[in-house]
Design an enzyme around this catalytic site. Structure first.
Site, PDB file in Angstrom:
ATOM      1  CG  HIS A   1      15.624 -20.486  -3.289  1.00  0.00           C
ATOM      2  ND1 HIS A   1      15.329 -19.292  -2.680  1.00  0.00           N
ATOM      3  CD2 HIS A   1      16.963 -20.476  -3.504  1.00  0.00           C
ATOM      4  CE1 HIS A   1      16.439 -18.575  -2.530  1.00  0.00           C
ATOM      5  NE2 HIS A   1      17.443 -19.278  -3.019  1.00  0.00           N
TER       6      HIS A   1
ATOM      7  CG  ASP B   1      17.280 -35.532  13.702  1.00  0.00           C
ATOM      8  OD1 ASP B   1      18.393 -36.101  13.647  1.00  0.00           O
ATOM      9  OD2 ASP B   1      16.961 -34.746  14.612  1.00  0.00           O
TER      10      ASP B   1
ATOM     11  CG  ASP C   1      22.351 -17.060  -5.843  1.00  0.00           C
ATOM     12  OD1 ASP C   1      21.846 -15.931  -6.005  1.00  0.00           O
ATOM     13  OD2 ASP C   1      21.781 -17.974  -5.237  1.00  0.00           O
TER      14      ASP C   1
END
Length: 264
Positions: A46, A95, A184
């Site tokens: 987000h 990575d 949430d």
């Protein structure tokens, strides 16, 4: 703090405190990383950061942590909340040099296992991570087993399914911990909007269940919080790591306070 030490402390359920970054502002992130937080989490789901923002942010965390380590023997590591439970964003974040990933929308043990596999190299860990270490090879390896040992995987508990399956998720082999998304989760227990007071009891009960379940499984339990006071409260309630607010919300809050003071 190096990544190996952070992973060991998190897996040992030591109390850790972090900070949340949503802005693509590496200089600000560097300053935050040298304050003394145990980790700085960059929000790739987000937040207002693309891949270059995540890469620059992780480099900024390392730079700030190096300065902090020199000054006081401490320093943050960089985590990334990836955009999805998918091998590509998970692998790219690692990575780029992340010490771990926070994986959203984990509903089942199978979802958690998929996240773990994406973050681990093939071999003893049974992972599927492709070998392209880039920055991570400078920090955690380049031996895959060393990278696996230094990398943490955290599954977000934020949906009705995730809450219902939290015990099975916590029991997933290789999962280092769980992380509560409170906005949430409030919706998941029936709230009309985040922090809906009408479901405060249901929300608090869910938080208690999650912390207790993680403790019984022996994995870390983390949660996002709006401020340091709430972070302290959650740590006393059994959570083992807590993230404080975000750079954007703090910027707005302090600017508002200064405006009020000036107009008075």
């Amino acid at each position: 703090m190096n990544a190996n030490n952070f992973a060991e402390r998190l897996r040992a359920r030591e109390q850790l405190i972090g900070y949340w970054v949503v802005l693509d502002a590496p200089v600000a992130t560097e300053r935050i990383a040298r304050i003394g937080y145990d980790y700085v989490a960059l929000d790739g789901q987000h937040g207002l950061l693309g891949y270059q923002g995540l890469l620059s942010g992780l480099m900024a965390v390392d730079a700030g942590a190096t300065l902090s380590t020199r000054a006081a023997g401490t320093g943050a590591v960089g985590l990334v909340r990836v955009e999805a439970n998918d091998a590509t964003p998970i692998g790219r974040a690692l990575d780029a040099g992340a010490a771990g990933v926070i994986v959203p929308l984990v509903d089942t043990a199978e979802d958690a296992a998929r996240a773990v596999a994406a973050a681990r190299y093939p071999g003893a860990s049974g992972g599927i991570r492709s070998y392209g270490p880039m920055r991570s090879g400078l920090r955690f390896g380049p031996v895959p087993a060393e990278a696996d040992a230094a990398t943490v995987v955290l599954a977000m508990i934020e949906t009705p399914q995730g809450l219902a399956n939290v015990a099975e998720i916590c029991a997933t082999p290789g999962l280092d911990g769980i992380y509560v998304g409170p906005s949430d989760l409030c919706l998941a227990v029936g709230g009309r909007y985040p922090n809906d007071p009408e479901v405060a009891d249901e929300f608090d009960n869910a938080l208690e269940i999650i912390a207790k379940t993680a403790a019984e499984a022996g994995v870390a339990a983390g949660i996002h919080t709006p401020d340091g006071q709430t972070a302290n409260l959650r740590l006393t309630q059994g959570y083992t790591f807590a993230t404080v607010a975000s750079d954007l919300t703090h910027l707005e809050a302090i600017a508002t306070d200064h405006l009020k003071a000036a107009r008075q």
